[in-house]
Design an enzyme around this catalytic site. Structure first.
Site, mmCIF file in Angstrom:
data_model
loop_
_atom_site.group_PDB
_atom_site.id
_atom_site.type_symbol
_atom_site.label_atom_id
_atom_site.label_comp_id
_atom_site.label_asym_id
_atom_site.label_seq_id
_atom_site.Cartn_x
_atom_site.Cartn_y
_atom_site.Cartn_z
ATOM 1 N N GLY A 111 0.742 -1.243 -0.040
ATOM 2 C CA GLY A 111 0.068 0.050 0.104
ATOM 3 C C GLY A 111 0.802 1.247 0.034
ATOM 4 O O GLY A 111 0.405 2.491 0.150
ATOM 5 N N SER A 168 3.476 -1.124 -7.272
ATOM 6 C CA SER A 168 3.319 -0.087 -8.776
ATOM 7 C C SER A 168 4.498 0.131 -9.333
ATOM 8 O O SER A 168 4.693 -0.183 -10.628
ATOM 9 C CB SER A 168 2.440 1.207 -8.404
ATOM 10 O OG SER A 168 0.987 0.676 -7.733
ATOM 11 N N TYR A 223 -4.646 -4.427 -11.932
ATOM 12 C CA TYR A 223 -4.190 -4.866 -13.386
ATOM 13 C C TYR A 223 -5.197 -4.430 -14.325
ATOM 14 O O TYR A 223 -4.938 -3.893 -15.299
ATOM 15 C CB TYR A 223 -4.197 -6.466 -13.355
ATOM 16 C CG TYR A 223 -3.160 -7.079 -12.687
ATOM 17 C CD1 TYR A 223 -1.688 -6.398 -12.536
ATOM 18 C CD2 TYR A 223 -3.245 -8.310 -11.973
ATOM 19 C CE1 TYR A 223 -0.663 -6.834 -11.605
ATOM 20 C CE2 TYR A 223 -2.184 -8.627 -11.121
ATOM 21 C CZ TYR A 223 -1.046 -8.157 -11.180
ATOM 22 O OH TYR A 223 -0.018 -8.562 -10.240
#
Length: 160
Positions: free
Chosen positions: A93, A98, A131
């Site tokens: 998080g 990413s 995704y």
């Protein structure tokens, strides 16, 4: 948040294996990992490695990794398979996942692949949402098929 994404080195492989084990627990398969640090070093380093591994490092601690390797598609040609992407639970998080995902996609472009593919468990809804939001296509009408070493040997014995 100060961190770097870089290619894994030999000395990172114990941390990579720890993350692989953490992923196995997350995926409810805690006893599924049968490789060692030596296996990772032997197959992921040297002049002709079988895979490339990227790590996320914060304050000299490996907090995540993404492992990829090349495949060949009879439809698309050169492809990249994302085998695993994991961020240690305490660091989730915070953007590490990413950043690793983005590095894999940049690597795919740099390597001139025509497709990147991977699998995701159907209950991992945060990953599926991520995704899909990135533009990835979920192929819901395909099944993942595997034959482990034991099943492979059983099959060969059955046809001999």
């Amino acid at each position: 948040m100060d961190y770097i994404i870089r290619r894994a080195e030999v000395e990172d492989m114990p941390a990579v294996l720890a993350l692989i084990n953490e992923l196995a627990v997350f995926e409810k398969e805690p006893d599924a990992v049968h490789i060692s640090v030596d296996t990772l070093i032997k197959n992921g380093t040297g002049t002709n490695p079988l895979f490339t591994c990227f790590v996320a490092e914060q304050e000299e601690t490996i907090v995540g990794m993404a492992l990829v390797y090349f495949r060949f598609s009879t439809w698309e040609g050169k492809s990249l398979h994302l085998e695993d992407l994991i961020v240690s639970q305490n660091y989730r998080g915070k953007g590490f996942g990413s950043a690793l995902y983005n590095e894999v996609m940049r690597y795919a472009i740099d390597q001139n692949v025509n497709r990147v593919e991977w699998v995701v468990l159907d209950w991992n809804t945060p990953a599926i949402t991520f995704y899909e939001n990135s533009g990835a296509l979920l192929l819901k009408n395909w099944h993942l098929v595997q034959m482990n070493k034991e099943r492979l040997h059983n099959y060969i014995r059955s046809i001999s």
